[in-house]
Each structure stands twice: as structure tokens, then as C-alpha cells.
Design a protein around this motif. Structure first.
Motif, PDB file in Angstrom:
ATOM      1  N   PHE A  28       1.008  -1.163   0.035  1.00  0.00           N
ATOM      2  CA  PHE A  28      -0.180   0.140   0.148  1.00  0.00           C
ATOM      3  C   PHE A  28       0.781   1.321  -0.030  1.00  0.00           C
ATOM      4  O   PHE A  28       0.522   2.091  -0.704  1.00  0.00           O
ATOM      5  CB  PHE A  28      -0.940   0.014   1.155  1.00  0.00           C
ATOM      6  N   ALA A  29       1.862   1.203   0.554  1.00  0.00           N
ATOM      7  CA  ALA A  29       2.934   2.423   0.794  1.00  0.00           C
ATOM      8  C   ALA A  29       3.311   2.701  -0.514  1.00  0.00           C
ATOM      9  O   ALA A  29       3.655   3.765  -0.916  1.00  0.00           O
ATOM     10  CB  ALA A  29       3.806   1.946   2.007  1.00  0.00           C
ATOM     11  N   ARG A  30       3.729   1.655  -1.158  1.00  0.00           N
ATOM     12  CA  ARG A  30       4.379   1.742  -2.408  1.00  0.00           C
ATOM     13  C   ARG A  30       3.395   2.186  -3.563  1.00  0.00           C
ATOM     14  O   ARG A  30       3.708   3.457  -4.405  1.00  0.00           O
ATOM     15  CB  ARG A  30       4.670   0.336  -3.059  1.00  0.00           C
ATOM     16  N   ALA A  31       2.124   1.875  -3.360  1.00  0.00           N
ATOM     17  CA  ALA A  31       1.077   2.508  -4.366  1.00  0.00           C
ATOM     18  C   ALA A  31       0.957   4.074  -3.875  1.00  0.00           C
ATOM     19  O   ALA A  31       0.732   4.733  -4.907  1.00  0.00           O
ATOM     20  CB  ALA A  31      -0.120   1.931  -4.153  1.00  0.00           C
ATOM     21  N   VAL A  32       0.934   4.397  -2.736  1.00  0.00           N
ATOM     22  CA  VAL A  32       0.830   5.844  -2.408  1.00  0.00           C
ATOM     23  C   VAL A  32       2.013   6.425  -2.864  1.00  0.00           C
ATOM     24  O   VAL A  32       2.021   7.708  -3.534  1.00  0.00           O
ATOM     25  CB  VAL A  32       0.734   5.910  -0.830  1.00  0.00           C
ATOM     26  N   ARG A  33       3.181   6.031  -2.838  1.00  0.00           N
ATOM     27  CA  ARG A  33       4.276   6.786  -3.276  1.00  0.00           C
ATOM     28  C   ARG A  33       4.316   6.816  -5.017  1.00  0.00           C
ATOM     29  O   ARG A  33       4.740   7.951  -5.403  1.00  0.00           O
ATOM     30  CB  ARG A  33       5.585   5.961  -3.219  1.00  0.00           C
ATOM     31  N   ASP A  80       3.457   3.473   8.921  1.00  0.00           N
ATOM     32  CA  ASP A  80       4.143   4.940   9.446  1.00  0.00           C
ATOM     33  C   ASP A  80       4.361   5.572   7.975  1.00  0.00           C
ATOM     34  O   ASP A  80       5.345   5.179   7.243  1.00  0.00           O
ATOM     35  CB  ASP A  80       5.812   4.530   9.970  1.00  0.00           C
ATOM     36  N   PHE A  81       3.600   6.683   7.604  1.00  0.00           N
ATOM     37  CA  PHE A  81       3.770   7.105   6.433  1.00  0.00           C
ATOM     38  C   PHE A  81       5.168   7.896   6.250  1.00  0.00           C
ATOM     39  O   PHE A  81       5.660   8.256   5.174  1.00  0.00           O
ATOM     40  CB  PHE A  81       2.699   7.949   6.247  1.00  0.00           C
ATOM     41  N   ARG A  96       9.842   8.736   3.081  1.00  0.00           N
ATOM     42  CA  ARG A  96      11.070   9.108   3.106  1.00  0.00           C
ATOM     43  C   ARG A  96      12.023   8.255   2.224  1.00  0.00           C
ATOM     44  O   ARG A  96      11.819   6.949   2.436  1.00  0.00           O
ATOM     45  CB  ARG A  96      11.611   9.472   4.579  1.00  0.00           C
ATOM     46  N   PRO A  97      13.288   8.608   1.894  1.00  0.00           N
ATOM     47  CA  PRO A  97      13.553   9.975   1.579  1.00  0.00           C
ATOM     48  C   PRO A  97      13.177  10.578   0.271  1.00  0.00           C
ATOM     49  O   PRO A  97      13.346  11.747   0.263  1.00  0.00           O
ATOM     50  CB  PRO A  97      15.056   9.462   1.541  1.00  0.00           C
ATOM     51  N   ILE A 153       4.570  15.381   6.701  1.00  0.00           N
ATOM     52  CA  ILE A 153       3.436  14.536   6.463  1.00  0.00           C
ATOM     53  C   ILE A 153       2.342  14.526   7.639  1.00  0.00           C
ATOM     54  O   ILE A 153       2.960  14.494   8.702  1.00  0.00           O
ATOM     55  CB  ILE A 153       4.152  13.200   6.211  1.00  0.00           C
ATOM     56  N   MET A 154       1.372  14.676   7.348  1.00  0.00           N
ATOM     57  CA  MET A 154       0.253  14.689   8.259  1.00  0.00           C
ATOM     58  C   MET A 154      -0.909  13.561   7.976  1.00  0.00           C
ATOM     59  O   MET A 154      -1.002  13.240   6.768  1.00  0.00           O
ATOM     60  CB  MET A 154      -0.544  16.230   8.033  1.00  0.00           C
ATOM     61  N   LEU A 155      -1.239  13.192   9.187  1.00  0.00           N
ATOM     62  CA  LEU A 155      -2.162  12.013   8.888  1.00  0.00           C
ATOM     63  C   LEU A 155      -3.241  12.209  10.321  1.00  0.00           C
ATOM     64  O   LEU A 155      -3.361  12.711  11.039  1.00  0.00           O
ATOM     65  CB  LEU A 155      -1.595  10.487   9.360  1.00  0.00           C
ATOM     66  N   ALA A 156      -4.716  12.000   9.510  1.00  0.00           N
ATOM     67  CA  ALA A 156      -6.008  12.134  10.414  1.00  0.00           C
ATOM     68  C   ALA A 156      -6.978  11.232   9.997  1.00  0.00           C
ATOM     69  O   ALA A 156      -6.930  10.730   9.147  1.00  0.00           O
ATOM     70  CB  ALA A 156      -6.301  13.664  10.031  1.00  0.00           C
TER      71      ALA A 156
END
Length: 408
Positions: free
Chosen positions: A122-127, A174-175, A180-181, A187-190
């Protein structure tokens, strides 16, 4: 005696007041800025001059009607000063938006989220999505000063860490570490419902929403159940998001997506209504996603008199009402604004909600709280992102330290 450092802090804070006034009201003249900020005219002149030199704001001259007289000078944010990326994570998709410093939407697109769960994937998709967002606008990464992300679920109040969500379950993400880098932006998360409450709080401050009340609850209905509370505190407002959907409704009750039993969501979420309408055992593993078309069929059946379908919605309303009644016992009675896709079934939920609410002592003494519907939840989420993320950009470009994190 003011030191050099304290004088600079006052100047930065006054600059923040000016930028905030321009965000709230749009283009303003010198005297209007002074009225809105309560700063002296000479102070406004000095601050606007500093902000112009720093290329944070710009002035435009507007000719008076009829073309006679001196032109009116108006100040506004310089659009290309900095940029904001907004990432909205929903049950089936991820939406990416690019916003300029003035708060104007530049670009937006959505992508289906990865079908295979897992924080790394999922993190890779967001990047990849963020790279595409910057590339489409031909903007360098370092011009994007803040990346603001929202999701349903439980968020760490101090760090951009998603602790639990309907998308990833208990697989933490952990976004900050994930982005990073490649990305040096703040980076804000809510929690998504917190942003909805924030946007409603802005409306409440203007007196347009439930005049006379100092707090209200935003109840999000859909695949997940969320609750945000906004309270007025002087000129500011405090926003928090409770883990409402996973509050206990019934001990050893229906199985919830979180793995527990008896949560409010296990009776009021879309998968719960689906389970009830088809009389599926309550220990059945919940559906990950229920299409709106399927929910509409169940609702149509209920409106046509199908008792089982009607009972499923009634039970969902009862769970919501009981949960709100418990919340009122801790936070006092307040208006409730319903948001999300589930608002289209409010007519089927209302009777159960009122029945659940009526079991609270404070409701019996003070009456039923105002219940209203704000159907455009996605716009409220986006406005909530802008409220806090653009203020963070202001602090960043002015060199101010971040304020304490909003409770989540």
C-alpha cells in the motif's frame, strides 16, 4: 523589555494572523485585514510589505465601478508559493489532489487501492500516486510542502502512523518512514471523521450551523462508522475523533471487522445491515466491501414493507442511538450531523436512533438532540484537509514551530 527573538516571534505570529484572515475571507484590502486581525494599521502595512517581499502574498488593483477614483488595492496569497498534496484513503480507492498555496484545486485523480492487503504494498502504491500527481502538474517534489493523508480507523495522535484501519487491519503503516527519503514534505495524517468535524466547525463558527451550540458531533455512516466532535473555545475550536464504531454495543455480540464482538459497527456498518437483511449468522466473517447498489436494493425492500430488511436498518439505528446516548453522558448533549453514504438511508435509521437516544437520561431531561444530514462528506473531508494543512504551510514558510497535534 522585548528581546530580538521575542520581537521576531511577535512579527511571525502577526504574519500568521494576516495569512489566516486571507484564507478565511479571500482577497482583502488593508483596512479589512486590520478589522479582521485587530492589528494596527501600521502593523498591517509592515506585515503585508514583509509578506510581499517574501513572495507569499501579492497585491492586485481593482478599478472602482464606473472607472472613477483611485483603484482599490487587495491582497491575496501567491498561488505558486507552495503546494499541498491531499491523499484520501477510502474502502475501495485512493484519491490524490494537488492544491496551490491559495487553496485552489489544481489536479485530482483516483486509483483503485491494491487488491492485496499489506502495508508495504500500500505504501508503494501511495508513493507511486504522489509521483504521478507531481509529474502531471510538472512540479518538483520539493515544491510540495505538506502531504496531508486521511483514512478511516485509528491514528497515532503525535505521528503520521495508521494504527488500525479497515483497509490494512492491524498492519501498521508509518507514512513518514514509507515516504522518506523521496519526499521531504511535512507529512500529516488524520482520521477522516476528524476532518469532517473540523470542516463543520468552521461553519459553526460562522453561526450558520446550529446557532447557540458550542459543540456538535459528526457521525459518519457507511462501510465504517466514525464520530468526530468539534467544540468552540473562544475564537478557536477543538476537534477530536472517537473510536466510536468500535465502542461496545452488545457483549459477545456480532462479529466486527476489527475482530472483536459486539461493536457498534458490527450492527450499523453496511456489512452489518447486509448480514441482518439476509438473516446471516452474526458470527459470519464480515464482507470487506458492500456496493451501494446492494445497499439500495435492501433499502428499497425495506421501504416496500419487507420486515426483515426494515428490522436490519432499525437495529443499525438502535446501535447508533445507544452509542450517541453513552457519548452524551460524557460530553453533554449536542447536535448530531450525519454524513457519509449511509445518509441516504436516514429515513430507515431514524426511528431506531431516536429509540436508542431516548434511553439516555440527558435526552429525557433536555429533549432529543437536533439531527441533520450533510450528504457531501467527501467535500467536507477535503475542506478539513485544507483547514489544517494550509495552516501548516503558513507555519512552515514563516518558520514557526508546529502547534500541538489535533487529537485523533
Amino acid at each position: 523589555m522585548l528581546t530580538k527573538s521575542s520581537t521576531e516571534l511577535v512579527r511571525q505570529q502577526n504574519s500568521m494572523l494576516v495569512l489566516s484572515a486571507l484564507r478565511r475571507h479571500g482577497r482583502l484590502a488593508h483596512t479589512e485585514i486590520s478589522d479582521q486581525t485587530r492589528l494596527a494599521s501600521a502593523t498591517v502595512s509592515a506585515i503585508t510589505a514583509d509578506l510581499e517581499r517574501a513572495q507569499l502574498i501579492e497585491r492586485t488593483e481593482v478599478q472602482p465601478v464606473g472607472g472613477r477614483g483611485r483603484p482599490r488595492v487587495l491582497f491575496e496569497q501567491r498561488r505558486d508559493c507552495a503546494y499541498l498534496a491531499v491523499v484520501v484513503v477510502s474502502s475501495d480507492a485512493v484519491q490524490y489532489s494537488l492544491v496551490d498555496y491559495s487553496g485552489r484545486l489544481i489536479d485530482r485523480f483516483s486509483e483503485l487501492r491494491p487488491s492485496v492487503a499489506g502495508a508495504d504494498l500500500f505504501a508503494r502504491a501511495v508513493r507511486d500516486g504522489l509521483d504521478r500527481l507531481a509529474g502531471r502538474a510538472r512540479i518538483e517534489r520539493d515544491r510540495i510542502v505538506v502531504i496531508s493523508i486521511s483514512s478511516k480507523g485509528i491514528v497515532d495522535p503525535g505521528r503520521p502512523v495508521l494504527i488500525w484501519s479497515p483497509v490494512l487491519g492491524a498492519d501498521r503503516l508509518d507514512f513518514s518512514t514509507a515516504l522518506r527519503p523521496d519526499w521531504q514534505a511535512e507529512i500529516m495524517l488524520a482520521n477522516e471523521t476528524l476532518l469532517v468535524a473540523s470542516a463543520l466547525g468552521t461553519t459553526m463558527e460562522k453561526g450558520d450551523l446550529h446557532p447557540g451550540f458550542r459543540s456538535l458531533a459528526a457521525l459518519s455512516l457507511g462501510h465504517s462508522i466514525g464520530l468526530g466532535i468539534v467544540s468552540k473555545s473562544g475564537a478557536d475550536h477543538h476537534v477530536s475523533a472517537l473510536n466510536f464504531g468500535h465502542m461496545l454495543h452488545m457483549p459477545d455480540g456480532a462479529l466486527c471487522r476489527c475482530g472483536s464482538r459486539g461493536c457498534i459497527e458490527a450492527y450499523a456498518g453496511f456489512y452489518a445491515v447486509l448480514r441482518g437483511a439476509f438473516e446471516v449468522p452474526t458470527d459470519t466473517i464480515p464482507a470487506k466491501f458492500v456496493p451501494l447498489a446492494e445497499m439500495d436494493k435492501i433499502a428499497a425492500s425495506a421501504r416496500q414493507g419487507n420486515r426483515i430488511a426494515s428490522f436490519a436498518f432499525r437495529q443499525a439505528g438502535l446501535a447508533l442511538g445507544n452509542g450517541l446516548a453513552r457519548m452524551f453522558s460524557l460530553h453533554d448533549r449536542m447536535p448530531v450531523v450525519l454524513t457519509g453514504p449511509g445518509t441516504r438511508y436516514f429515513d430507515l435509521l431514524q426511528k431506531g436512533m431516536e429509540e436508542g437516544l431516548s434511553q439516555s437520561q440527558i435526552v429525557r431531561l433536555e429533549g432529543m438532540p437536533p439531527l441533520s444530514v450533510a450528504a457531501d462528506e467527501q467535500n467536507l473531508v477535503f475542506q478539513g484537509h485544507l483547514n489544517r494543512a494550509l495552516a501548516a504551510i503558513d507555519r512552515s514558510v514563516l518558520g514557526l514551530r508546529p502547534r500541538a497535534a489535533i487529537a485523533s
